[in-house]
Design an enzyme around this catalytic site. Structure first.
Site, PDB file in Angstrom:
ATOM      1  N   HIS A   1     -13.203  -2.631   0.511  1.00 23.48           N
ATOM      2  CA  HIS A   1     -11.945  -2.547  -0.245  1.00 23.48           C
ATOM      3  C   HIS A   1     -11.565  -3.882  -0.885  1.00 23.48           C
ATOM      4  O   HIS A   1     -10.418  -4.075  -1.302  1.00 23.48           O
ATOM      5  CB  HIS A   1     -10.809  -2.043   0.652  1.00 23.48           C
ATOM      6  CG  HIS A   1     -10.964  -0.607   1.038  1.00 23.48           C
ATOM      7  ND1 HIS A   1     -10.266  -0.033   2.070  1.00 23.48           N
ATOM      8  CD2 HIS A   1     -11.748   0.378   0.534  1.00 23.48           C
ATOM      9  CE1 HIS A   1     -10.618   1.246   2.181  1.00 23.48           C
ATOM     10  NE2 HIS A   1     -11.513   1.511   1.270  1.00 23.48           N
TER      11      HIS A   1
ATOM     12  N   ASN B   1      -9.746   2.038  19.543  1.00 26.59           N
ATOM     13  CA  ASN B   1      -8.483   2.008  18.801  1.00 26.59           C
ATOM     14  C   ASN B   1      -7.314   2.007  19.773  1.00 26.59           C
ATOM     15  O   ASN B   1      -7.463   2.463  20.918  1.00 26.59           O
ATOM     16  CB  ASN B   1      -8.420   3.260  17.901  1.00 26.59           C
ATOM     17  CG  ASN B   1      -7.654   2.997  16.610  1.00 26.59           C
ATOM     18  OD1 ASN B   1      -7.926   2.018  15.915  1.00 26.59           O
ATOM     19  ND2 ASN B   1      -6.689   3.839  16.323  1.00 26.59           N
TER      20      ASN B   1
HETATM   21  C1  BV8 Z   1     -11.519   6.858  -4.131  1.00 28.20           C
HETATM   22  C2  BV8 Z   1      -7.080  -2.240  -0.334  1.00 28.20           C
HETATM   23  C3  BV8 Z   1     -12.613   7.963  -5.879  1.00 28.20           C
HETATM   24  C4  BV8 Z   1      -5.767  -2.623  -0.884  1.00 28.20           C
HETATM   25  C5  BV8 Z   1      -7.040   0.100   0.401  1.00 28.20           C
HETATM   26  C6  BV8 Z   1     -10.365  12.925   0.380  1.00 28.20           C
HETATM   27  C7  BV8 Z   1      -9.296  13.549   0.966  1.00 28.20           C
HETATM   28  C8  BV8 Z   1      -7.988  13.079   0.666  1.00 28.20           C
HETATM   29  C9  BV8 Z   1      -7.747  11.987  -0.194  1.00 28.20           C
HETATM   30  C10 BV8 Z   1      -8.813  11.379  -0.765  1.00 28.20           C
HETATM   31  C11 BV8 Z   1     -10.110  11.853  -0.502  1.00 28.20           C
HETATM   32  N1  BV8 Z   1     -10.958  11.061  -1.196  1.00 28.20           N
HETATM   33  C12 BV8 Z   1     -10.240  10.120  -1.898  1.00 28.20           C
HETATM   34  C13 BV8 Z   1      -8.933  10.309  -1.656  1.00 28.20           C
HETATM   35  C14 BV8 Z   1      -7.846   9.499  -2.189  1.00 28.20           C
HETATM   36  C15 BV8 Z   1      -7.599   8.188  -1.429  1.00 28.20           C
HETATM   37  C16 BV8 Z   1      -7.171   8.479  -0.020  1.00 28.20           C
HETATM   38  O1  BV8 Z   1      -7.947   8.438   0.913  1.00 28.20           O
HETATM   39  N2  BV8 Z   1      -5.876   8.752   0.102  1.00 28.20           N
HETATM   40  C17 BV8 Z   1      -5.307   8.953   1.460  1.00 28.20           C
HETATM   41  C18 BV8 Z   1      -4.000   8.193   1.543  1.00 28.20           C
HETATM   42  C19 BV8 Z   1      -5.151  10.403   1.753  1.00 28.20           C
HETATM   43  N3  BV8 Z   1      -8.795   7.339  -1.429  1.00 28.20           N
HETATM   44  C20 BV8 Z   1      -8.991   6.542  -2.517  1.00 28.20           C
HETATM   45  O2  BV8 Z   1      -8.273   6.499  -3.490  1.00 28.20           O
HETATM   46  C21 BV8 Z   1     -10.246   5.667  -2.473  1.00 28.20           C
HETATM   47  N4  BV8 Z   1     -10.933   5.722  -3.723  1.00 28.20           N
HETATM   48  O3  BV8 Z   1     -11.552   7.860  -3.467  1.00 28.20           O
HETATM   49  O4  BV8 Z   1     -12.082   6.742  -5.376  1.00 28.20           O
HETATM   50  C22 BV8 Z   1     -13.475   7.589  -6.992  1.00 28.20           C
HETATM   51  C23 BV8 Z   1     -14.687   8.219  -7.051  1.00 28.20           C
HETATM   52  C24 BV8 Z   1     -15.526   7.950  -8.117  1.00 28.20           C
HETATM   53  C25 BV8 Z   1     -15.088   7.040  -9.104  1.00 28.20           C
HETATM   54  C26 BV8 Z   1     -13.837   6.407  -9.027  1.00 28.20           C
HETATM   55  C27 BV8 Z   1     -13.011   6.682  -7.929  1.00 28.20           C
HETATM   56  C28 BV8 Z   1      -9.883   4.167  -2.322  1.00 28.20           C
HETATM   57  C29 BV8 Z   1      -9.160   3.896  -1.111  1.00 28.20           C
HETATM   58  C30 BV8 Z   1      -8.986   2.368  -0.915  1.00 28.20           C
HETATM   59  C31 BV8 Z   1      -7.574   1.936  -1.196  1.00 28.20           C
HETATM   60  N5  BV8 Z   1      -7.380   0.532  -0.817  1.00 28.20           N
HETATM   61  N6  BV8 Z   1      -6.908  -1.235   0.705  1.00 28.20           N
HETATM   62  C32 BV8 Z   1      -4.851  -3.246   0.147  1.00 28.20           C
HETATM   63  O5  BV8 Z   1      -5.318  -3.582   1.235  1.00 28.20           O
HETATM   64  O6  BV8 Z   1      -3.694  -3.396  -0.224  1.00 28.20           O
HETATM   65  S1  BV8 Z   1      -6.790   1.277   1.638  1.00 28.20           S
HETATM   66  C33 BV8 Z   1      -5.978   0.426   2.923  1.00 28.20           C
HETATM   67  O7  BV8 Z   1      -5.338   1.429   3.683  1.00 28.20           O
HETATM   68  C34 BV8 Z   1      -6.901  -0.277   3.901  1.00 28.20           C
HETATM   69  O8  BV8 Z   1      -7.970  -0.920   3.291  1.00 28.20           O
HETATM   70  C35 BV8 Z   1      -7.352   0.881   4.786  1.00 28.20           C
HETATM   71  O9  BV8 Z   1      -8.423   1.564   4.192  1.00 28.20           O
HETATM   72  C36 BV8 Z   1      -6.143   1.769   4.774  1.00 28.20           C
HETATM   73  C37 BV8 Z   1      -5.333   1.441   5.974  1.00 28.20           C
HETATM   74  O10 BV8 Z   1      -5.914   2.004   7.024  1.00 28.20           O
HETATM   75  P1  BV8 Z   1      -6.215   1.169   8.389  1.00 28.20           P
HETATM   76  O11 BV8 Z   1      -6.983  -0.071   8.078  1.00 28.20           O
HETATM   77  O12 BV8 Z   1      -6.794   2.160   9.296  1.00 28.20           O
HETATM   78  O13 BV8 Z   1      -4.761   0.688   8.866  1.00 28.20           O
HETATM   79  P2  BV8 Z   1      -3.589   1.591   9.499  1.00 28.20           P
HETATM   80  O14 BV8 Z   1      -2.388   0.732   9.578  1.00 28.20           O
HETATM   81  O15 BV8 Z   1      -3.509   2.898   8.816  1.00 28.20           O
HETATM   82  O16 BV8 Z   1      -4.113   1.900  11.003  1.00 28.20           O
HETATM   83  C38 BV8 Z   1      -4.295   0.835  11.907  1.00 28.20           C
HETATM   84  C39 BV8 Z   1      -4.899   1.481  13.159  1.00 28.20           C
HETATM   85  O17 BV8 Z   1      -5.166   0.431  14.099  1.00 28.20           O
HETATM   86  C40 BV8 Z   1      -3.946   2.465  13.846  1.00 28.20           C
HETATM   87  O18 BV8 Z   1      -4.691   3.604  14.242  1.00 28.20           O
HETATM   88  C41 BV8 Z   1      -3.445   1.698  15.085  1.00 28.20           C
HETATM   89  O19 BV8 Z   1      -3.237   2.543  16.186  1.00 28.20           O
HETATM   90  C42 BV8 Z   1      -4.622   0.764  15.358  1.00 28.20           C
HETATM   91  N7  BV8 Z   1      -4.231  -0.505  15.994  1.00 28.20           N
HETATM   92  C43 BV8 Z   1      -3.103  -1.239  15.775  1.00 28.20           C
HETATM   93  N8  BV8 Z   1      -3.129  -2.385  16.528  1.00 28.20           N
HETATM   94  C44 BV8 Z   1      -4.324  -2.367  17.207  1.00 28.20           C
HETATM   95  C45 BV8 Z   1      -5.034  -1.177  16.845  1.00 28.20           C
HETATM   96  N9  BV8 Z   1      -6.238  -0.858  17.352  1.00 28.20           N
HETATM   97  C46 BV8 Z   1      -6.782  -1.748  18.251  1.00 28.20           C
HETATM   98  N10 BV8 Z   1      -6.173  -2.932  18.624  1.00 28.20           N
HETATM   99  C47 BV8 Z   1      -4.953  -3.253  18.133  1.00 28.20           C
HETATM  100  N11 BV8 Z   1      -4.378  -4.401  18.530  1.00 28.20           N
END
Ligand code: BV8
Length: 229
Positions: free
Chosen positions: A105, A197
């Site tokens: 990313h 996690n």
């Molecule tokens: C694309 C960069 C197509 C920017 C990021 C299929 C189904 C549904 C939707 C989609 C699909 N395919 C695509 C989509 C759309 C979309 C998507 O997934 N939407 C979601 C919201 C439904 N995906 C996209 O748009 C992707 N691109 O599909 O392109 C394409 C194809 C051909 C040609 C052109 C295009 C691109 C997605 C990337 C977006 N950019 N980041 C920035 O950082 O600002 S995403 C960003 O959010 C992060 O990088 C990461 O991926 C995501 C966050 O998730 P996590 O890292 O998991 O963080 P989160 O806070 O959610 O969770 C933390 C976890 O840690 C928790 O579970 C917690 O319990 C745990 N935790 C906390 N503390 C601890 C811990 N664990 C252990 N120890 C601890 N101490």
């Protein structure tokens, strides 16, 4: 053993980097579509630049934790039999000692020029609209993959998943694709799949095994187990 490790914001939480979805997470103050989409950048570039400038500046106040360092030890031991893929745009894996990290990313430490499409290290906040060091145009954007944009090195990742004997997901909620789909790809290729996690992720059901707790404890213990074995 050929291992693919996927990390998310949770691995950097104990270093003081906010996650996305947890309470006081990054998305608390901002709607995703307001700061992490190409449309947002076209509509309000200053808000988007400020959002990433703030996260970049905050990196200087945090350090890698035992989970980052344990993965660097694993790289030492396994070399090319480990592929470390991160969704994080921070540089804590590298500062923890990992040398080959796939930032699917993007990264906060580089900028991308929308004129010459070349990357360059960020020398000053992009809100100041500095010129591209390569072509001189003032068209630098954060070098991150926004929603709707294609993540980096997808071929390399899929090749490794197809060959993997083990897939391990660390500190990710499994909410964002294509990263959230890697466990199924690895599993159908015959890999043993493990989730480390704080709490069950959205995809926890796809994993053979899940251990819940702090990455700073779970990851060093898992790496020790593996290297002892
Ligand atoms: C694309 C960069 C197509 C920017 C990021 C299929 C189904 C549904 C939707 C989609 C699909 N395919 C695509 C989509 C759309 C979309 C998507 O997934 N939407 C979601 C919201 C439904 N995906 C996209 O748009 C992707 N691109 O599909 O392109 C394409 C194809 C051909 C040609 C052109 C295009 C691109 C997605 C990337 C977006 N950019 N980041 C920035 O950082 O600002 S995403 C960003 O959010 C992060 O990088 C990461 O991926 C995501 C966050 O998730 P996590 O890292 O998991 O963080 P989160 O806070 O959610 O969770 C933390 C976890 O840690 C928790 O579970 C917690 O319990 C745990 N935790 C906390 N503390 C601890 C811990 N664990 C252990 N120890 C601890 N101490």
């Amino acid at each position: 053993m050929r291992i693919v490790v996927l990390t998310g914001a949770g691995i950097s939480a104990e270093s003081g980097v906010p996650t996305f979805r947890d309470a006081d997470g990054l998305w608390e103050g901002h709607r995703v579509e307001d700061v992490a989409t190409p449309q947002a950048f076209a509509w309000q570039p200053d808000v988007v630049q400020a959002f990433y400038d703030t996260r970049r500046a905050a990196l200087d106040a945090v350090d890698p934790n035992p989970a980052h360092r344990a993965l660097a030890r694993l790289e030492q031991a396994l070399g090319k039999d480990l592929l470390l893929v991160t969704q994080n745009i921070d540089d804590l894996h590298e500062r923890g000692g990992s040398t080959d990290v796939v930032h699917m990313h993007g990264s906060l430490r580089t900028a991308l020029c929308t004129t010459c499409h070349q990357r360059s290290p960020v020398a000053e906040p992009l809100l100041a609209d500095p010129p591209c060091p390569r072509c001189g145009h003032r068209t630098l954007r954060p070098d991150v993959v926004w929603f709707g944009e294609l993540p980096h090195e997808m071929d390399r990742i899929h090749d490794a998943l197809a060959e993997a004997t083990h897939f391990v997901s660390i500190g990710t909620s499994g909410a964002v694709y294509p990263a959230a789909g890697f466990v199924q790809v690895a599993r159908s290729a015959g890999a043993h799949t493990l989730e480390l996690n704080l709490k069950p992720s959205e995809g926890t059901g796809y994993f053979h095994e899940a251990r819940h707790g702090f990455a700073g404890e779970l990851v060093p213990r898992w790496v020790d187990e593996l290297l002892d074995r």
